[in-house]
Structure formats: C-alpha cells, structure tokens
Design a protein around this motif. Structure first.
Motif: not given
Ligand code: HEC
Ligand code: CU
Length: 412
Positions: A291, A135, A140, A262
C-alpha cells in the motif's frame, strides 16, 4: 457427403473409441469465442479454410483427372509440348488474386486487434517460471496466479491420484484474473525471467511475454463466464503447469470484487482466515499491493486493529494456511511430506534450520539461497509466517513455536 459431414463422421468415429468425458470435450475446430475479435478471427479461419479446400479440390481434381485421362494405356505416345506464356501468366495471377483477397479482411482484423485506444482499464501481466502475476493498474490490486493445489498434487509422479478425477486438470488456478464484461481491457504483457506467452483461445488473445519488453493487447468480453488458457511458449520444466484462467463477471460483481480486494480486504482477510478456507484468504491477502504510505496511514487511522501485518494469528490458523502455501509453493522441491529430494533439495523434516533458530529459517525463505527460490516477493507476510510455522511443526518437527506476520515484516 459434404467435406464437413465427412470430417464430422471421421472425428465421430475416433471419438466413439474414447471415454465419455473425452467425447464431451471433443471439438476439432477452434472456438468461436466470446469477443468480437474472436468471432472475426474464427470467421477468417473458416473463410481461409474453405479457400484452401476449394484450391485443394481444383488442384487435386486436375491432377487425378490427368493421371486418369492421360494414362499410358490410353496414350502410349505422350504429348510433347513446352512453355505457354499465357498459362504461366494465368497461374501467377490467380494465386496472387487469391492472396490479396485473403489479405484484405485479415489485415482489417489485425489492425483492430492492435488498436488499444480507448480502453477502460489496464492490467499488467507478468510471466514467471511458472506462474502469472496480475496487476490492476487502475485499482491498486496485484496478485499471483498459480496452478491450483488439486492439479498440482495430482500431476506429481506417483501421486496415486487419477488426473481424470480432477476437475479442469491443469486448467485451474488459485487466483483467477477477474474482468468486467463489456469493458475494453488493455493488457501490458512482460516477463520476469524467460519468454512466456499468455493465451486464452476464447478471447483470441495470444502474445509473447518477453523479459525487458512490454507487449500490448486488449479484449472486451461479451459474456460472463470462465475462460481457460495456457502458457503458449515453451518456458522450461513446468511450462505445462502455468494455466491462465479468466473469470468474466458483470460490472457490479467486478466492483464488489475490487472493493473486497482493496478497501474491505483487511477485515475480509481477517474474517476468512478463521473460516473454512484459510489459505484462500491468505492467498487473497497476498493480492494486496504494497500500500502507498498515504493509504496505509488512512487505513491505520480508520481501523488500526485491522492492519494485516500486525494481526496476530493463532497457531491453528497458521498451520492450516501454512499447509496450503507449502503444498502450492514448496512441495515441488521439498516434497509433500517434507522429505525433500536429497541431495539437490534438502529434507525439511528434521532439518536443523527448520527446527532451529527462527531468524535463520525466516531468512532463507525470504531471501533464498543457491537453488532455493527467494519467496519475499511472491508471498505476503501472512503466507510466509504460516508456511514457516507449518514447517516448524509438521512431520514431527515439533518446535511448538509460531512465527507471526509481524516478525516477517520486521525481517524484510
Ligand atoms: C526450486 C526448488 C525449491 C522450492 C520451490 C523451495 N525450496 Fe527451499 N530449498 C531449496 C534448496 C535447493 C535448498 C538448499 C539451499 C542451500 O542450502 O544451498 C532449500 C533450503 C530450504 C530450507 C533450509 C533447509 C535446510 O535444512 O538447509 C528451508 C527452511 C526451505 N528451503 C524452505 C522452503 C519453503 C518455506 C519453501 C516454499 C515457500 C521452499 N523452501 C521452496 C529448494 C527449494
Ligand atoms: Cu510459461
């Protein structure tokens, strides 16, 4: 002949008896690596190695000399002496001095290894039986990294595939950990089940991933390249099948990769899904984090058709991608041909669930049941839709129907 050339000679002889592939890979020492810390660690390792060699030469030299010079035939009547305070003090002080001399540089390196201040980015690494999750806290991005399909196939008993024909056998993954070079990257390390250990020799990074704890470590890679490692804590049946692969790239390439993961991910996933490697695309799409609602709204406003879960996939796409997902995540228990290993692992070929009501099929894959692993957290909507569609139409299970990502989304 120096010790070093002798070692080389002996190892050379041993290597000579092996295949040329093993010969090429033959390296007895630990790698120097590609980070400042790894070079320091290697330097320490060599320093201490030579200290040990010197001590060994002195101690064994004294011993062999005594055995030879004071043997019984020369000295039928042995000398008879006892304690010497001076000798005892000397043989205490010298080792003590040696230990201190070794501890000083070692402590310096250890402190630098622990110093996670001033890092440019953070990646959280979670160990699972038997895969890794990465992660990227600043970007993100989140995805799983599992043993690549080729190794996974070849490693099976009776697969008929010679592991020597598989590149980087057991040292390749589907999704590598991509990092920029020249940046100080902090890792937060934990585990979801048992203790694992994240280890990449070229980075001199190795630490335990302990459930309920977060360990910290860092690296700063100098050279672009692919660096391979493994789980280094015996963590169960497939301990040997959860390699670590780090791909170090330039900052520009990293930025492009992040953008692909992303912003552009939806379009990219949609495009790649029809390209030659559908599973890769869907695995990559799996990397997409849940998201944040705000981001989703923006994405929906800008490109409503590209919202991944809503995108309809053709049956061919689902089947192609589903087969790859199946081989990676399901075939260990249900077997490549869906025949299962009854009674522990039911056959999916002809299974009432796999050929019956879609909702029940979706439910068991999403939520698991007894020894059946829940996959809701591991696979994304596209992957789940694909693998379920695959199971419903492979091996003579010809329901003819398809399951779309939207149905998975609704069932979650
Ligand atoms: C760790 C081993 C394991 C893995 C990996 C696994 N399964 Fe299972 N699966 C099971 C077991 C055990 C059952 C039986 C559960 C029960 O009924 O108690 C089962 C049952 C099922 C069933 C119901 C079959 C029937 O007729 O009862 C389906 C469908 C299924 N699995 C799909 C999948 C899919 C799709 C995957 C991969 C995404 C997968 N499984 C991965 C162990 C596994
Ligand atoms: Cu492990």
């Amino acid at each position: 002949m120096s010790v070093k050339t002798m070692l080389k000679f002996v190892s050379g002889l041993m290597a000579w008896g092996m295949s040329s592939a093993a010969l090429a890979a033959w390296e007895v020492n630990m790698p120097v690596g590609v980070t400042e810390i790894s070079r320091e660690v290697h330097g320490l390792h060599m320093l201490i190695f030579w200290v040990c060699v010197a001590i060994g030469v002195v101690v064994f030299g004294a011993m062999f000399y005594s055995v030879f010079a004071h043997r019984k035939s020369r000295h039928p009547k042995p000398a008879d002496f006892h304690e010497s305070t001076l000798v005892e003090i000397i043989w205490t002080i010298i080792p003590f001095g040696i230990l201190i001399a070794m501890a000083i540089p070692a402590a310096g390196t250890l402190i630098r290894m622990e110093d996670t201040r001033g890092t440019d980015m953070t990646v959280k690494i979670t160990g699972y039986q038997w895969k890794w999750q990465y992660e990227y806290m600043d970007h993100d991005i989140s995805y799983f990294s599992t043993l690549d399909a080729k190794s996974n196939e070849a490693r099976r008993l009776g697969s008929g595939i010679d592991p020597a024909t598989v590149d980087n056998y057991l040292l390749e993954v589907d999704n590598r950990l991509v990092l920029p070079v020249g940046k100080k990257v902090r890792f937060l390390l934990t585990s979801n089940d048992v203790i694992h250990a994240w280890w990449v020799p070229d980075l001199a990074v190795k630490k335990d991933a302990v459930p309920g704890y977060i360990n910290e470590m860092w690296t700063q890679i100098d050279e672009p390249g692919i660096y391979r490692g493994q789980c280094a804590e015996l963590c169960g049946r497939d301990h040997g099948f959860m390699p670590v692969v780090v791909e170090a790239v330039s900052q520009e390439d990293f930025d492009a990769w992040v953008a692909g993961k992303t912003g552009g991910a939806q379009e990219a996933a949609a495009e790649e899904a029809v390209a030659e490697e559908p599973a890769e695309a869907s695995v990559e799409a799996a990397a997409e984090p849940e998201e944040a609602p705000a981001a989703e709204q923006v994405a929906a406003a800008e490109a409503p058709a590209a919202e991944p879960a809503a995108a309809e996939m053709s049956k061919d796409e689902l089947m192609a991608s589903g087969e790859k997902v199946y081989q990676t995540y399901c075939s260990a228990c249900h077997q490549a041909g869906g025949e299962g290993l009854p009674p522990a692992f039911p056959a999916l070929k002809g299974s009432a669930i796999a050929t019956g009501d879609q909702a029940a099929h979706i439910d068991i894959v999403l939520n698991g049941k007894n020894a059946m692993t829940p996959f809701g957290g591991t696979l994304n909507d596209e992957q789940l839709a694909a693998v379920i569609t695959y199971e419903r139409n492979a091996w003579g299970n010809d329901t003819g129907d398809v399951v779309q990502p939207a149905q998975i989304k609704a069932a979650r």
